[in-house]
Design an enzyme around this catalytic site. Structure first.
Site, short mmCIF file in Angstrom:
data_model
loop_
_atom_site.label_atom_id
_atom_site.label_comp_id
_atom_site.label_asym_id
_atom_site.label_seq_id
_atom_site.Cartn_x
_atom_site.Cartn_y
_atom_site.Cartn_z
CE LYS A 66 -3.87 0.80 0.78
NZ LYS A 66 -4.64 0.63 2.02
CG HIS A 67 -0.51 4.73 -0.21
ND1 HIS A 67 -0.93 5.54 -1.25
CD2 HIS A 67 -1.63 4.39 0.46
CE1 HIS A 67 -2.23 5.69 -1.20
NE2 HIS A 67 -2.69 4.99 -0.17
CG ASN A 229 14.38 6.91 9.44
OD1 ASN A 229 15.38 6.67 8.78
ND2 ASN A 229 14.24 7.99 10.17
CG HIS A 390 13.94 7.80 0.65
ND1 HIS A 390 13.02 8.18 1.60
CD2 HIS A 390 15.11 7.63 1.34
CE1 HIS A 390 13.58 8.24 2.78
NE2 HIS A 390 14.84 7.92 2.67
#
Length: 390
Positions: A66-67, A229, A390
């Site tokens: 999810k996301h 993180n 990221h």
């Protein structure tokens, strides 16, 4: 096919949008439905995760994304009767892959609602039968049995997104990303995560069983594809709590630990005996259980609310009772994508039954972190590798 047009990007106002290859064909084939921009981010990150889990453990793997972070991830170890019950497996004849999916979906059912699924192996009928009962946006796998494909294709009134990945595809070693019209370039994170990462055990307790090492490897691979993180708790071959995208390490540890506690509380007699009415939807059950196992339990037991969910008003699950049940959880592993700066992370992990930890090390307070582990007889390995994503 070298290009696929998308309806829009991350948001409806972000047009035009497409996915394409500079050279060669796309390694994905759309078998059904229309993937969106975020669907593809989830699918491609999830596929990498399960591919690495399978390569590392030799077991089929699944993840629920999810996301662009996993809500759950697991390998295909057998389920206990309790897990079969709380994961709603019903009368499905579970294969190893179905077990992996049930674990990945069941760890954090609230976060997995409307997920994108990634499977390491061909999607078989039992796995598809489990998926068919859940709210999900789509799936990516190397292949599908005809029966599984037909069942999945019927989801969302025929619009369920089904992607096939070329499992032999090898991406370019250099990857690019654009931010504000500026292109960033870096080498792909092809770091191999295996038991050699756990050789440097820095605590007084030097003992790690084969199962504990496998759990730590699973945690580290999950973190490799989780927005930083991040901290991951693992038990019995499945992630039971993932704390992603937090600015503070301790907030990651608390978030993941709270999710691990919720997973364990779901297995308690108090929760399993909740008198839900027939016909209450799974999402409503999940939401009610989440509140019932928190300090906000009075909300779900308020007049009017309980009557809509339960045949009789449940007994209060007190803080003391919850704490006593959580204390029964043991043999949990924790991984962190960067070093723990303070011993408070260890204190929080210990409260959720953690016995082994893997983290890069390198903090100026490593001595304090090691000392805190020694206080609780926790074995901790310094991996020397950072896993920011990221």
């Amino acid at each position: 096919m070298t290009e696929l047009q998308l309806k829009y990007g991350c948001n409806p106002n972000q047009k035009p949008a497409r996915v394409y290859m500079e050279k060669g064909d796309l390694p994905i084939t759309v078998l059904n439905g229309k993937p969106g921009y975020i669907n593809l981010l989830d699918a491609l990150n999830g596929w990498q995760l399960v591919k690495e889990l399978k390569a590392s453990t030799g077991l089929p793997a699944a993840t629920s994304f999810k996301h662009v972070s996993p809500a759950g991830a697991a390998v295909g170890t057998p389920l206990s009767d309790t897990l079969k019950e709380i994961y709603f497996t019903g009368d499905v004849a579970l294969t190893p892959l179905a077990c992996a999916y049930a674990r990945a979906r069941g760890a954090d059912r609230m976060s997995s609602f409307g997920d994108f699924i990634s499977l390491s192996d061909e999607c078989d009928l039992p796995t598809a039968q489990l998926i068919a009962k859940e709210v999900s946006d789509g799936i990516i796998a190397p292949s599908y049995t005809p029966e599984a494909f037909e069942l999945l294709k019927a989801k969302k009134k025929g619009a369920y997104c089904i992607l096939q990945i070329n499992e032999n595809y090898i991406p370019d070693p250099i990857e690019h990303k654009q931010v504000y019209g500026i292109t960033l370039e870096q080498g792909r994170n092809n770091l191999l995560i295996d038991e050699s990462c756990l050789n440097n055990i820095v605590t007084k307790n030097k003992t790690m069983t084969a199962d504990e090492k496998r759990n730590l490897i699973i945690a580290l691979i999950v973190l490799k594809y989780t927005q930083s993180n991040s901290v991951c708790y693992v038990k019995d071959g499945q992630a039971i709590g993932i704390g992603a995208g937090q600015q503070s390490r301790i907030h990651c540890t608390r978030l993941a630990g709270d999710k691990a506690d919720k997973w364990w509380l779901r297995q308690s007699p108090q929760v399993r005996s909740l008198p839900f009415k027939e016909g209450v939807k799974r999402a409503d059950r999940d939401n009610a259980i989440d509140v019932y196992t928190s300090d906000d339990y009075e909300d779900v037991l308020a007049d009017g609310k309980w009557q809509a969910l339960f045949t009789t008003k449940p007994e209060v699950f007190t803080r003391e009772e919850r704490k006593a049940w959580i204390a029964k959880n043991t043999d949990v592993a924790v991984g962190s994508d960067a070093f723990f700066p303070f011993g408070d992370n260890i204190e929080r992990a210990h409260r959720s039954g953690v016995s082994v930890i893997a983290q890069p090390g390198g903090s100026i307070r490593d001595d304090n972190v090691i000392e805190t582990c020694d206080t609780y007889n926790i074995a901790m390995a310094f991996t020397g590798i950072r896993l920011f994503h990221h």
